[in-house]
Design a protein around this motif. Structure first.
Motif, PDB file in Angstrom:
ATOM      1  N   ARG A   1      80.176  84.541  81.072  1.00  0.00           N
ATOM      2  CA  ARG A   1      79.189  83.736  81.789  1.00  0.00           C
ATOM      3  C   ARG A   1      79.820  83.140  83.047  1.00  0.00           C
ATOM      4  N   ARG A   2      81.082  82.744  82.952  1.00  0.00           N
ATOM      5  CA  ARG A   2      81.777  82.176  84.123  1.00  0.00           C
ATOM      6  C   ARG A   2      81.842  83.187  85.268  1.00  0.00           C
ATOM      7  N   GLU A   3      82.193  84.429  84.949  1.00  0.00           N
ATOM      8  CA  GLU A   3      82.259  85.471  85.979  1.00  0.00           C
ATOM      9  C   GLU A   3      80.877  85.741  86.581  1.00  0.00           C
ATOM     10  N   ILE A   4      79.879  85.768  85.727  1.00  0.00           N
ATOM     11  CA  ILE A   4      78.511  86.038  86.188  1.00  0.00           C
ATOM     12  C   ILE A   4      78.033  84.935  87.116  1.00  0.00           C
ATOM     13  N   MET A   5      78.227  83.688  86.724  1.00  0.00           N
ATOM     14  CA  MET A   5      77.766  82.559  87.541  1.00  0.00           C
ATOM     15  C   MET A   5      78.513  82.517  88.873  1.00  0.00           C
ATOM     16  N   ARG A   6      79.806  82.781  88.838  1.00  0.00           N
ATOM     17  CA  ARG A   6      80.589  82.803  90.077  1.00  0.00           C
ATOM     18  C   ARG A   6      80.064  83.899  91.007  1.00  0.00           C
ATOM     19  N   SER A   7      79.769  85.049  90.444  1.00  0.00           N
ATOM     20  CA  SER A   7      79.256  86.154  91.254  1.00  0.00           C
ATOM     21  C   SER A   7      77.889  85.833  91.838  1.00  0.00           C
ATOM     22  N   LEU A   8      77.022  85.218  91.042  1.00  0.00           N
ATOM     23  CA  LEU A   8      75.707  84.830  91.557  1.00  0.00           C
ATOM     24  C   LEU A   8      75.835  83.818  92.688  1.00  0.00           C
ATOM     25  N   ARG A   9      76.726  82.843  92.525  1.00  0.00           N
ATOM     26  CA  ARG A   9      76.935  81.856  93.601  1.00  0.00           C
ATOM     27  C   ARG A   9      77.444  82.536  94.868  1.00  0.00           C
ATOM     28  N   ARG A  10      78.344  83.503  94.708  1.00  0.00           N
ATOM     29  CA  ARG A  10      78.868  84.213  95.881  1.00  0.00           C
ATOM     30  C   ARG A  10      77.787  85.055  96.549  1.00  0.00           C
ATOM     31  N   LEU A  11      76.906  85.649  95.761  1.00  0.00           N
ATOM     32  CA  LEU A  11      75.802  86.400  96.353  1.00  0.00           C
ATOM     33  C   LEU A  11      74.888  85.485  97.159  1.00  0.00           C
ATOM     34  N   VAL A  12      74.599  84.317  96.629  1.00  0.00           N
ATOM     35  CA  VAL A  12      73.758  83.356  97.346  1.00  0.00           C
ATOM     36  C   VAL A  12      74.466  82.906  98.624  1.00  0.00           C
ATOM     37  N   ALA A  13      75.753  82.623  98.536  1.00  0.00           N
ATOM     38  CA  ALA A  13      76.512  82.198  99.716  1.00  0.00           C
ATOM     39  C   ALA A  13      76.526  83.293 100.776  1.00  0.00           C
ATOM     40  N   ALA A  14      76.694  84.530 100.359  1.00  0.00           N
ATOM     41  CA  ALA A  14      76.691  85.648 101.312  1.00  0.00           C
ATOM     42  C   ALA A  14      75.322  85.782 101.975  1.00  0.00           C
ATOM     43  N   ASP A  15      74.265  85.607 101.207  1.00  0.00           N
ATOM     44  CA  ASP A  15      72.928  85.670 101.776  1.00  0.00           C
ATOM     45  C   ASP A  15      72.711  84.543 102.777  1.00  0.00           C
ATOM     46  N   ASN A  16      73.159  83.342 102.439  1.00  0.00           N
ATOM     47  CA  ASN A  16      73.042  82.208 103.364  1.00  0.00           C
ATOM     48  C   ASN A  16      73.788  82.479 104.668  1.00  0.00           C
ATOM     49  N   MET A  17      74.978  83.031 104.564  1.00  0.00           N
ATOM     50  CA  MET A  17      75.770  83.338 105.759  1.00  0.00           C
ATOM     51  C   MET A  17      75.055  84.396 106.600  1.00  0.00           C
ATOM     52  N   THR A  18      74.492  85.399 105.957  1.00  0.00           N
ATOM     53  CA  THR A  18      73.762  86.445 106.671  1.00  0.00           C
ATOM     54  C   THR A  18      72.563  85.853 107.405  1.00  0.00           C
ATOM     55  N   GLN A  19      71.833  84.967 106.745  1.00  0.00           N
ATOM     56  CA  GLN A  19      70.687  84.337 107.388  1.00  0.00           C
ATOM     57  C   GLN A  19      71.108  83.519 108.606  1.00  0.00           C
TER      58      GLN A  19
END
Length: 81
Positions: A40-58
């Motif tokens: 779960r820790r790896e999954i949550m970290r990955s989801l947060r990184r995906l959101v951060a990458a999307d924010n940076m792209t925007q």
């Protein structure tokens, strides 16, 4: 099944409704990832990184759009870029 917005157009709680509609999908993703052996820790970290990458792209896309708008305005005004 994903619930549609309560009504068309903008309304005060539209983002909350969207979040609620997305929750089952994200839970299904997490469940599948856990079944595959991810923690779960790896999954949550990955989801947060995906959101951060999307924010940076925007943010980067917004900068490019602003630069394009300035360039278009300069061209219309007959000014050199």
């Amino acid at each position: 099944m994903i619930n549609p917005p309560r009504r068309q157009g903008e309304y005060l709680d539209r983002e909350i409704d969207c979040q609620e509609a997305m929750e089952p999908g994200f839970q299904a993703i997490v469940d599948c990832m856990e079944e595959a052996g991810w923690t779960r820790r790896e999954i949550m970290r990955s989801l947060r990184r995906l959101v951060a990458a999307d924010n940076m792209t925007q943010k980067e896309n917004a900068k490019v759009e602003a630069q394009l708008a300035i360039a278009r305005a300069m061209v219309r005004a007959g000014r050199p870029l």
